[in-house]
Motif scaffolding. Structure first.
Motif, PDB file in Angstrom:
ATOM      1  N   GLU A 399       0.805  -1.207   0.000  1.00  0.00           N
ATOM      2  CA  GLU A 399       0.000   0.000   0.000  1.00  0.00           C
ATOM      3  C   GLU A 399       0.848   1.271   0.000  1.00  0.00           C
ATOM      4  O   GLU A 399       1.907   1.309   0.625  1.00  0.00           O
ATOM      5  N   HIS A 435      -7.742  -4.953   1.204  1.00  0.00           N
ATOM      6  CA  HIS A 435      -6.721  -4.730   2.238  1.00  0.00           C
ATOM      7  C   HIS A 435      -5.811  -3.548   1.877  1.00  0.00           C
ATOM      8  O   HIS A 435      -5.622  -2.637   2.695  1.00  0.00           O
ATOM      9  N   GLU A 436      -5.263  -3.567   0.680  1.00  0.00           N
ATOM     10  CA  GLU A 436      -4.269  -2.535   0.336  1.00  0.00           C
ATOM     11  C   GLU A 436      -4.915  -1.168   0.114  1.00  0.00           C
ATOM     12  O   GLU A 436      -4.351  -0.148   0.499  1.00  0.00           O
ATOM     13  N   HIS A 439      -5.625   0.292   3.407  1.00  0.00           N
ATOM     14  CA  HIS A 439      -4.468   0.897   4.083  1.00  0.00           C
ATOM     15  C   HIS A 439      -4.421   2.418   3.888  1.00  0.00           C
ATOM     16  O   HIS A 439      -3.698   3.104   4.616  1.00  0.00           O
ATOM     17  N   GLU A 458      -1.688  -2.934  10.376  1.00  0.00           N
ATOM     18  CA  GLU A 458      -2.139  -4.210   9.803  1.00  0.00           C
ATOM     19  C   GLU A 458      -3.324  -4.803  10.568  1.00  0.00           C
ATOM     20  O   GLU A 458      -4.244  -5.350   9.978  1.00  0.00           O
ATOM     21  N   ASN A 461      -6.463  -2.558  10.096  1.00  0.00           N
ATOM     22  CA  ASN A 461      -6.875  -2.663   8.705  1.00  0.00           C
ATOM     23  C   ASN A 461      -7.461  -4.043   8.396  1.00  0.00           C
ATOM     24  O   ASN A 461      -8.475  -4.158   7.702  1.00  0.00           O
ATOM     25  N   TYR A 513      -1.720  -9.332  12.230  1.00  0.00           N
ATOM     26  CA  TYR A 513      -2.898  -9.184  11.364  1.00  0.00           C
ATOM     27  C   TYR A 513      -4.106  -9.886  11.990  1.00  0.00           C
ATOM     28  O   TYR A 513      -5.121  -9.279  12.302  1.00  0.00           O
TER      29      TYR A 513
HETATM   30 ZN   LIG Z   1      -1.244  -4.675   5.133  1.00  0.00          ZN
END
Ligand SMILES: [Zn+2]
Length: 784
Positions: A399, A435-436, A439, A458, A461, A513
């Motif tokens: 990201e 996900h990205e 970010h 992480e 997110n 995560y």
């Molecule tokens: Zn990530």
């Protein structure tokens, strides 16, 4: 006097209890671990009245040398000292230096384990061809920044010192609070082949058409962050701890081969110079389209692959209030776009991918970007940037502000050319784009210190990603977010707490995560409920948007805005490796005695009759007894047992109840069932109890009991449960929502755990004589 006496006795008791084992206070406040509140960060978790942060504006010109896979650049940085401190030097990050053969990142690499290296038990564990190629290529690659000049705005050379991935510039005059300083740097570096050397950027080579695709990041010397909690954040880049950066405005001119398409952070300033009229028209159409509009078609991209342009073009981008800048460039790019406008968001979602990404990318990438923004806006704030980009290239998932690099692709059969894709690639692509792009919120805008705390970006997110995936389709195939997915990890041995520096994490993906994402789902569904949680989580996002929060700011805000003391939760989930494991140890029923002899003696008789018949009596059944042969030997006691109600009993009952008030009489007659349930906390992590109570009539319901039930006795408690009918079963955590690592002790009565035993055939012994006599296969007959 009496009070004092009792007090002394209690004191003695507790003193002796301490001697045996110190009381483990799971609800002790976190103040001893958290930094003290001050004028920069309040005790409520908000930025303080004197909160400050530095700022760095960049003007950069860069040229991509496609033939030599190299980049050169010249940048001017204006650094604003908003701190109350006078600075004598500045620190910058030279992340490319991890590609130097002698970098700390390389020198500190260790083998995962001797077993995995020498005798892997599975494909996943073993050393791959790619792994060994990477190690060997890394020794030869001439990577890292070559710094050509560091000068003042007036052109005077500045003294600088490179310490691995960090560079210190010594200032000629101290930089006082409120002042700014402008300087320039000229640099170049060789771009890594990502599939060989790894990394969060790099190029990919396509042998079939001899073209390359460049994903460019960590490509210029970036200001290290300087802030109130740590001072300069210049911990060396070893590869895991990502980037801690300051906000600023960027003005970037990128010179690339004339036939390249550039995707970049920021807004394009010169579309008339770099785009065709057709492309500009299509872009305008995309702005209001409900589906992606193709700006560069696959046919156009395939045509572009066939030749190499001689000249160059310069793409000019500007970005406001971003903490970083990345871009991608290739003549292979197909490009599609779709505008999304709602409330404070007005964004162009765009995807760039080579033909190798289709048919997956044209269908899902831009759709997933729009979905991400819709969903994340609900849980944080309106996406504030003008673009949101997903690029397909060699990087699996990474990201940057407004732009992300995402890897999943279909597979092409080498012989038939048939293109198919796996379920994993499909959901992997949607998931990684969510996900990205997600970010952008954490940590591109909620600008946490990534080099120190991986979980703050992480973990938060991945949590919101799990909510967004739930909103994509029912039963979205995912392995993170739902607490039930974290159970195996919570049971595992080699763990460190979430609150561990990024470079020292074990089981990185699970620690930073999956575990925080699961913990936040527990907090949302089981501890606070959705309404309180969502309000507090949004409040955190609003407070720290375009600012730099620390863990304490998150913990304190969640408590402050939800009105709930959660110190026990942070302490258990974030500062320890304890797991939830509640056991129901036993249940005793207490019916309230009515004192009425008619009722109570009948009850006692029923209990007695319910006992098993003695083995002696069973075997004596049918025996002829003396009193049967001679009945005249029987009397009063042969007709009445101990359960016969006597007049004396009745009189006693009348006497006892004569003085009772009506409410007392009602209480005796209400017929409620009382149960004492013993629970033990075997995992150490305190948890709310979620009790599914099943009654004799078949009725089932859930009682939710806050975690504070453990506050006096964190290991063992006895809880009173009152029911209208007899209880037939009790299950703790029937929905598997607390991440309990052992469900086998959660039910009363206990349940049998079903499983399957796989039997295997014994393998025949090696027969060398047979192998020796096997005819040799012909070379051309080999491929079937
Ligand atoms: Zn990530």
């Amino acid at each position: 006097m009496k009070r004092i006496h009792v007090g002394l006795a209690a004191l003695c008791l507790s003193a002796s209890a301490f001697a045996a084992e110190p009381f483990d206070d799971k609800f002790r406040q976190l103040e001893e671990l958290l930094p003290s509140a001050n004028q920069y960060r309040t005790a409520s978790g908000a930025p303080g009245h004197a909160y400050w942060q530095q700022r760095a504006d960049y003007t950069i010109r860069t040229t991509l040398d496609e033939a030599n896979r190299a980049l050169s650049g010249s940048g001017q940085v204006t650094y604003h000292n908003n701190s109350p401190d006078t600075l004598h030097y500045l620190w910058l990050q030279l992340d490319q230096n991890i590609y130097k053969p002698n970098s700390d990142a390389r020198m500190t690499l260790t083998a995962p384990s001797r077993e995995a290296w020498g005798r892997a038990r599975s494909d996943e564990e073993g050393m791959k061809f790619e792994g060994l190629r990477g190690i060997l290529a890394g020794r030869d690659f001439d990577g890292g920044f070559k710094i050509a000049a560091v000068k003042t705005a007036g052109g005077a050379p500045l003294k600088y010192t490179v310490n691995q991935t960090m560079m210190r510039i010594d200032l000629q005059q101290p930089l006082k609070p409120g002042e700014k300083f402008t300087f320039s740097i000229d640099w170049s570096y060789k771009i890594n082949e990502q599939k060989v050397l790894g990394g969060r950027s790099g190029y990919e080579y396509f042998a079939e058409d001899k073209n390359a695709l460049f994903e460019i990041a960590q490509w210029f010397p970036r200001m290290a962050a300087y802030y109130d909690v740590y001072g300069w954040q210049h911990k060396q880049f070893l590869g895991s701890g990502e980037f801690t950066l300051e906000f600023g405005d960027y003005d970037v001119q990128i010179t690339v081969p004339a036939d390249h398409i550039v995707a970049s952070t920021g807004e394009l300033q010169n579309p008339n110079e770099v785009l065709t009229a057709t492309q500009r028209e299509r872009l305008a159409k995309a702005r209001t389209s409900k589906t992606p509009v193709v700006i560069v078609t696959q046919a156009e991209a395939e045509q572009a692959e066939k030749s190499v342009a001689k000249g160059t073009k310069t793409w000019h981008f500007k970005a406001k209030n971003v903490r970083d800048f990345a871009w991608a460039s290739s003549r292979k790019f197909i490009w599609d776009a779709q505008g999304y406008k709602k409330d404070g968001t007005n964004v162009m979602a765009m995807s760039y991918y080579p033909k190798e990404g289709n048919p997956l990318w044209e269908k899902y990438s831009t759709a997933a970007i729009v979905h991400t923004i819709e969903q994340y806006n609900k849980y944080s704030f309106d996406y504030p940037y003008p673009t949101a980009i997903s690029v397909n290239g060699p990087v699996g998932g990474m990201e940057y502000p407004m732009i992300s690099f995402n890897g999943p692709r279909p597979v092409k059969d080498k012989k038939t050319g048939e293109i198919t894709y796996t379920k994993r690639a499909k959901y992997g692509l949607i998931g990684v784009v969510i996900h990205e792009v997600g970010h952008n919120y954490y940590p591109m805008i909620i600008n946490s210190d990534e080099r120190q705390w991986t979980w703050m970006d992480e973990g938060l997110n991945t949590f919101v990603q799990s909510l967004a995936q739930e909103a994509w389709e029912e039963n979205y195939p995912t392995g993170r977010g739902d607490p039930r997915f974290i159970v195996d990890y919570m049971r595992s041995k080699n763990q460190v707490p979430i609150m561990t520096n990024s470079e020292s994490l074990l089981q990185f993906g699970n620690n930073a995560y999956a575990k925080p994402a699961a913990a936040l789902n527990v907090l949302r569904e089981t501890v606070l409920g959705r309404e309180l949680f969502d309000y507090a989580f949004r409040e955190y996002a609003r407070r720290w948007k375009f600012k730099r929060p620390t863990p304490a700011d998150f913990f304190r805000t969640m408590e402050d805005a939800s009105g709930t003391d959660l110190d026990w939760f942070w302490r258990g989930w974030f500062y320890t490796t304890d797991a939830v494991d509640v056991s129901i140890d036993g249940i005793t029923e207490y019916g309230v005695s009515t004192k009425n002899p008619e009722v109570e003696k009948a009850w006692k008789k029923a209990q007695h009759d319910g006992e098993p018949v003695s083995i002696i009596d069973q075997r004596n059944k049918g025996m002829v007894r003396k009193v049967d042969e001679q009945p005249h030997l029987k009397d009063f006691y042969n007709e009445h047992d101990d359960f016969t109600v006597t007049n004396a009993d009745r009189n006693k009952f009348a006497e006892q109840t004569a003085d009772l008030e009506q409410w007392e009489k009602d209480l005796l007659a209400q017929g409620k069932h009382l149960y004492l349930v013993d629970f033990s906390n075997l995992g150490g992590l305190v948890t709310p109890l979620v009790l599914q109570i099943e009654l004799k009539s078949g009725k089932k319901y859930i009682e939710r009991i806050p975690a504070e039930v453990w506050r006096y006795s964190p290991k063992k408690i006895t809880k009173v449960i009152v029911t209208d009918e007899p209880l037939v079963s009790l299950v703790q955590d029937p929905n598997w929502e607390t991440a309990d690592i052992d469900q086998s002790n959660n039910a009363w009565p206990r349940k049998i755990t079903p499983s399957r035993l796989e039997l295997f055939k014994s393998r025949p012994a090696e027969n060398m004589m047979k192998d020796f006599n096997t005819p040799l296969k012909q070379k051309d007959a080999k491929k079937e």
